[in-house]
Design a protein around this motif. Structure first.
Motif, short mmCIF file in Angstrom:
data_model
loop_
_atom_site.label_atom_id
_atom_site.label_comp_id
_atom_site.label_asym_id
_atom_site.label_seq_id
_atom_site.Cartn_x
_atom_site.Cartn_y
_atom_site.Cartn_z
N PHE A 68 0.91 -1.08 -0.30
CA PHE A 68 0.22 -0.66 0.12
C PHE A 68 1.03 1.49 0.12
CE2 PHE A 68 -3.97 -2.30 2.98
CZ PHE A 68 -3.10 -3.18 1.53
N ALA A 69 0.67 2.36 -0.82
CA ALA A 69 0.87 3.40 -0.50
C ALA A 69 0.23 4.21 -0.08
CB ALA A 69 0.67 4.62 -1.86
N PRO A 70 1.23 5.10 1.42
CA PRO A 70 0.01 5.28 1.98
C PRO A 70 -0.83 6.30 1.78
CG PRO A 70 2.01 6.49 2.24
CD PRO A 70 2.07 5.08 2.00
N GLN A 71 -0.38 8.05 0.97
CA GLN A 71 -0.94 8.69 0.46
C GLN A 71 -2.34 8.15 -0.30
OE1 GLN A 71 1.95 8.69 0.77
NE2 GLN A 71 2.54 10.08 1.17
N ARG A 72 -2.02 6.95 -0.63
CA ARG A 72 -3.18 6.50 -1.86
C ARG A 72 -4.49 5.23 -1.09
NH1 ARG A 72 -0.52 5.65 -7.87
NH2 ARG A 72 -0.16 7.71 -7.66
N THR A 73 -4.14 5.72 0.15
CA THR A 73 -4.78 4.05 0.52
C THR A 73 -5.96 5.09 1.31
OG1 THR A 73 -3.27 2.66 1.08
CG2 THR A 73 -4.72 2.42 2.38
N LEU A 74 -7.42 4.87 1.61
CA LEU A 74 -8.86 5.50 2.12
C LEU A 74 -9.31 4.52 2.93
CD1 LEU A 74 -10.36 7.80 2.16
CD2 LEU A 74 -11.76 7.26 0.49
N ALA A 75 -9.31 4.94 4.36
CA ALA A 75 -9.89 4.65 5.22
C ALA A 75 -11.34 5.24 5.25
CB ALA A 75 -8.91 4.23 6.23
N LEU A 76 -12.16 4.20 5.32
CA LEU A 76 -13.85 5.22 5.44
C LEU A 76 -14.74 3.80 6.27
CD1 LEU A 76 -14.66 4.59 1.75
CD2 LEU A 76 -14.19 7.23 3.13
N THR A 77 -14.98 5.26 7.18
CA THR A 77 -16.11 4.88 8.61
C THR A 77 -17.05 5.26 8.86
OG1 THR A 77 -16.38 4.08 10.92
CG2 THR A 77 -15.05 6.03 9.97
N PHE A 78 -18.22 5.65 9.47
CA PHE A 78 -18.82 6.52 9.86
C PHE A 78 -19.83 7.00 10.58
CE2 PHE A 78 -19.62 2.51 7.32
CZ PHE A 78 -21.14 3.47 6.10
N THR A 79 -18.68 7.44 11.49
CA THR A 79 -18.93 8.94 12.11
C THR A 79 -17.04 9.52 12.45
OG1 THR A 79 -18.12 7.34 14.29
CG2 THR A 79 -20.33 8.09 13.52
N ALA A 80 -17.40 10.82 11.99
CA ALA A 80 -16.17 11.31 12.35
C ALA A 80 -15.27 10.98 13.77
CB ALA A 80 -15.98 12.98 12.83
N ARG A 81 -16.36 10.64 14.89
CA ARG A 81 -15.41 10.18 15.82
C ARG A 81 -14.49 8.71 15.30
NH1 ARG A 81 -15.43 6.27 19.79
NH2 ARG A 81 -15.26 6.50 21.96
N ALA A 82 -15.21 7.36 15.17
CA ALA A 82 -14.60 6.18 14.34
C ALA A 82 -13.23 6.70 13.98
CB ALA A 82 -15.95 5.29 14.46
N ALA A 83 -13.73 7.80 12.74
CA ALA A 83 -12.20 8.21 11.31
C ALA A 83 -11.17 8.45 12.66
CB ALA A 83 -13.21 8.96 11.34
N GLN A 231 -5.82 8.00 -7.99
CA GLN A 231 -5.86 9.23 -6.45
C GLN A 231 -4.85 7.71 -5.39
OE1 GLN A 231 -3.68 12.24 -4.75
NE2 GLN A 231 -3.99 11.27 -2.95
N TYR A 232 -6.61 6.89 -5.20
CA TYR A 232 -6.86 6.54 -4.37
C TYR A 232 -7.31 4.48 -4.86
CZ TYR A 232 -8.85 10.20 -2.24
OH TYR A 232 -9.04 11.31 -1.73
N ARG A 233 -5.73 3.96 -4.70
CA ARG A 233 -6.28 2.57 -5.09
C ARG A 233 -6.57 1.40 -4.15
NH1 ARG A 233 -5.11 2.55 -9.94
NH2 ARG A 233 -4.48 0.08 -9.83
N HIS A 234 -6.63 2.15 -2.85
CA HIS A 234 -6.71 0.44 -1.70
C HIS A 234 -7.43 1.42 -1.01
CE1 HIS A 234 -3.51 -2.08 -2.66
NE2 HIS A 234 -3.17 -0.94 -3.07
N PHE A 235 -8.83 0.86 -0.95
CA PHE A 235 -10.01 1.24 0.59
C PHE A 235 -11.02 0.13 1.71
CE2 PHE A 235 -10.70 3.46 -3.57
CZ PHE A 235 -11.32 3.79 -3.35
N VAL A 236 -10.33 1.15 2.61
CA VAL A 236 -11.17 -0.54 3.66
C VAL A 236 -12.35 0.56 4.37
CG1 VAL A 236 -10.52 -1.00 6.65
CG2 VAL A 236 -8.62 -0.30 4.74
N VAL A 237 -13.83 -0.02 4.49
CA VAL A 237 -14.85 0.12 4.73
C VAL A 237 -14.96 -0.30 5.99
CG1 VAL A 237 -17.02 0.61 4.16
CG2 VAL A 237 -15.36 0.55 2.88
N ASP A 238 -15.03 0.24 7.08
CA ASP A 238 -15.57 0.15 8.50
C ASP A 238 -17.02 -0.01 8.60
OD1 ASP A 238 -14.96 -0.89 10.43
OD2 ASP A 238 -14.71 0.93 12.05
N GLU A 239 -17.85 -0.91 9.50
CA GLU A 239 -19.20 -0.64 10.12
C GLU A 239 -19.64 -1.32 8.37
OE1 GLU A 239 -19.97 -1.14 12.93
OE2 GLU A 239 -18.49 0.07 13.98
#
Length: 746
Positions: A68-83, A231-239
């Protein structure tokens, strides 16, 4: 060209973290998640199984191994607190450049960047709250709204938009959704369109528009889509069980057909369906990606065996495959902490006794050494909190109401952050490089962050010992103590990873937490609704008000709605680490008639000895309803067809037979009651039922019970209050006068 200029985290000393070190301490399944770096991955993670640990270590491992390139990795979640929580963990693991955002935050950043070239001009203003514009939209249609109605309409519009419905397509999909704000679906459709018109006139967009417009740009502009996908190559989606159709569409556009995706979720924790969230995408992930790797996390590290066993039994008591197709086979959790005390089931005669009993048990726990901050009282609706607030105050036990005043909005917290920021500018960097032998995070030589924070906050009244008095003095001290505890925790954590931690780092952390409303732990018992407790945990949890009508809630009638209520109770149970108490009361007020029954979900879980005969476990199946009798309007004789007409006994075109003042008094009472219970106004009573009450003007509970729409549960909960409103109207009929029944009561 970059999709959007990224804010870079401050430079830190390179951590002594290697790929092998990142994997150390993970269990077999977590390690499988962390090392599965290619292709689609689906992680089915039960409550308390360390899912956030698994996916953050997966991201860190992917970065450390160069996948993974850190700048091209996007982790997504549903609340600002969880992020914010995920961002903090990734920073600790040495990968601060990885982006961690909510869906809305990621979409807004892209929209701000691409709007000038894709649309042109300046991005419209972002609407913080819908209420004022909905009120204006209603006035344009000459509709009357109150605060509760505005809240209901706003929620309905949000549901429609995340379900990818427009004002033109809403009507066809809104069947069976009740009457939000008391409006029919036809009126709601007109109000939806009027709201959109008002937004256009004001040149503003709402949060749902941020997603919708971003989706539109990505669909229509191939250049923008290509730039984002580069820009975004790898995605992680929580919840992932909480994804809406609109969010899923946006995710698909971001991916552009690629499979560099890892999703994490648990269908048994789907509790936000009313907002448009659906577990369908999680459950069908393997169908969409036949080659996906599926990993199950079932080792629960949070709760003891009795708590986990109860949670498992609650879910398995509802057999899959029954009517409605709303249920999936749940994960069966395995407790890792081992044995602990059995859950306690308690029946109380009334709400006041329940609150006092819970407060007494909390006092006993605190006496055994359980900190108040590790105890929570959870309930179905916010309106239930008052009794527990009073009982805890009477017992001199501090508490914090989750969803009340925000931590970072408190005056003493704002003052503290200003003082710390000034001290950081003047300080060359109080730091902790490595943990001391005592494990406190303070090395004992020189200035440390924790010690500096204590010194700074002492000018605001902080002392190591808590003040003996309560009230505002105690609350102020608890706020400052929470900041000291956070500084100590972060210093120790960073030191354990060989990283420096300066006062400026703490200030940056506080700024990020303030933006995300990620408050530190405050000393005091937490009072919270079950929905707001999602994602949190405590040593001791008290689940209260577990009666029919509250759990499941009255308006949960369909199988899918009842299933969601069962999952909500499951979420409540799995918040407890060690101590779990479940309680209910038979009457609302002391001396009241005990008409209530314990929740159906406790059948087979609560020992029979704890339950009264009125709350017995052997419930008979509900009898089939008889076909409705043909009713005629008492004014013109026309056959009544709609439920609202049948309730009032007249067709909608005939004049009402009630005093308008009485009706408005009932609407005002309903509005306040709905606000206290945090439910839509129509859940209390529909307008049609209020009209029928205003026309009949009942003077007793028996007369009120004869009105369609006033069932036993609502009579118990609202009957006395409704009669009081009618009695205060000054228009009560002579109770001895002959009153002919309307067709609705015939």
């Amino acid at each position: 060209m970059s999709a959007a200029p990224e804010h870079r985290a401050p430079e830190q000393t390179a951590p002594a973290t290697t790929a092998d070190a990142i994997l150390a301490g993970l269990d077999e399944e977590q390690r499988q998640v962390a090392t599965s770096l290619q292709g689609p991955v689906c992680v089915l993670a039960g409550a308390g199984t360390g899912k956030t640990r698994a996916i953050t270590h997966r991201i860190a491992h992917g970065v450390q191994t160069g996948v993974f390139a850190p700048q091209r990795t996007l982790a997504l979640t549903f609340t600002a607190r969880a992020a914010a929580e995920m961002r903090t963990r990734l920073r600790t693991l040495g990968v601060p450049a990885v982006q961690t955002r909510t869906f809305h935050a990621a979409a807004l950043r892209q929209l701000q960047f691409f709007w000038p070239q894709a649309v042109g001009g300046q991005l419209p203003g972002l609407l913080d709250h819908k209420a004022n514009l909905i009120a204006e939209a209603a006035r344009r249609l000459q509709l009357t709204t109150d605060r509760a109605a505005l809240r209901d309409v706003a929620a309905e519009i949000e549901w429609a938009k995340v379900s990818m419905l427009t004002a033109d397509t809403y009507l066809a999909s809104a069947a069976g959704r009740g009457a939000p704000g008391g409006f029919s679906t036809t009126t709601m459709t007109r109000l939806f369109q009027s709201y959109e018109d008002v937004k256009a006139d004001r040149n503003v967009i709402d949060f749902e528009d941020v997603l919708l417009i971003t989706v539109g740009i990505l669909q229509e502009d191939a250049r923008v889509a290509a730039t984002v996908r580069e820009q975004y190559r790898h995605f992680v989606v929580d919840e992932y069980q909480d994804v809406s159709p609109l969010q899923q569409r946006l995710l698909d556009l971001w991916l552009g057909g690629r499979e560099d995706l890892c999703v994490v979720g648990d269908a048994s924790q789907t509790i936000y369906s009313f907002t448009g969230a659906t577990s369908r995408f999680l459950l069908q992930f393997r169908s969409r990606y036949p080659d996906a790797q599926v990993v199950e996390l079932i080792r629960n590290y949070r709760s003891t065996e009795p708590v986990v066993s109860l949670a498992n039994r609650l879910l398995t008591a509802r057999r899959g495959g029954s009517a409605g197709g709303t249920w999936s086979d749940p994960l069966r959790l395995i407790s890792q902490p081992g044995d602990g005390p059995d859950p306690v089931f308690t029946e109380y005669p009334d709400d006041e006794a329940e609150a006092a009993g819970v407060a007494a048990r909390i006092g006993a726990l605190i006496g055994t050494g359980v900190p108040a901050s590790r105890i929570a009282v959870l309930f179905r609706t916010n309106g239930q909190s008052q009794a527990f607030e009073q009982a805890l105050a009477a017992a001199s036990i501090g508490y914090q109401l989750r969803g009340g005043e925000r931590f970072f909005a408190r005056r003493e917290v704002r003052e503290a952050i200003l003082q710390l920021r000034a001290a950081a500018r003047a300080d060359d960097g109080a730091r902790t490089v490595a943990p001391d032998p005592s494990g406190t995070g303070e090395r004992g030589t020189g200035s440390t962050v924790a010690a500096t924070v204590k010194d700074v906050l002492s000018s605001l009244g902080y002392r190591d010992e808590a003040p003996s008095q309560g009230g505002a003095v105690r609350e102020r001290w608890e706020s400052l103590a929470a900041l000291v505890a956070l500084a100590t925790e972060l210093a120790t954590e960073r030191a354990g990873h060989g990283q420096t931690f300066e006062l400026a780092d703490l200030v940056r952390e506080l700024d990020e937490r303030a933006a995300a409303q990620h408050a530190p732990t405050v000393d005091g018992v937490t009072l919270a609704s079950l929905h707001s407790a999602k994602g949190l945990e405590w040593d001791a949890v008290f689940l209260t008000g577990l009666t029919e009508g509250l759990m499941p809630i009255t308006f949960a009638q369909e199988q899918a709605e009842i299933d969601e209520e069962r999952r909500l109770l499951y979420v409540g149970i799995t918040r407890a680490r060690r101590h779990l108490s479940l309680s209910w009361s038979l009457a609302r007020s002391p001396g009241g008639r005990g008409h209530r029954t314990a929740s159906r979900f406790l059948d087979g879980l609560a020992p029979a000895a704890t339950r009264s005969r009125t709350a017995g476990s052997g419930r008979a199946a509900a009898p089939r309803r008889k076909p409705a009798a043909v009713l005629h309007c008492r004014v013109c004789g026309t056959v009544l067809t709609s439920g609202a007409e049948r309730k009032t006994g007249r067709c909608s075109t005939c004049p009402p037979g009630y005093d308008e003042t009485v009706f408005e008094s009932l609407r005002g009472w309903r509005s306040e009651t709905a606000k206290e219970a945090s439910v839509p106004a129509y859940v209390v009573f529909t307008d049609a039922t209020l009209m029928a009450i205003a026309e009949r003007m009942p003077t007793s509970a028996d007369q009120l019970a004869g009105i369609t729409g006033v069932g036993p549960a609502k009579l118990e909960r609202y009957g006395a209050a409704v009669l009081a409103v009618l009695a205060g109207s000054g228009n009560q009929p002579d109770p001895d006068a002959d009153a002919s029944p309307t067709p609705a009561q015939a």
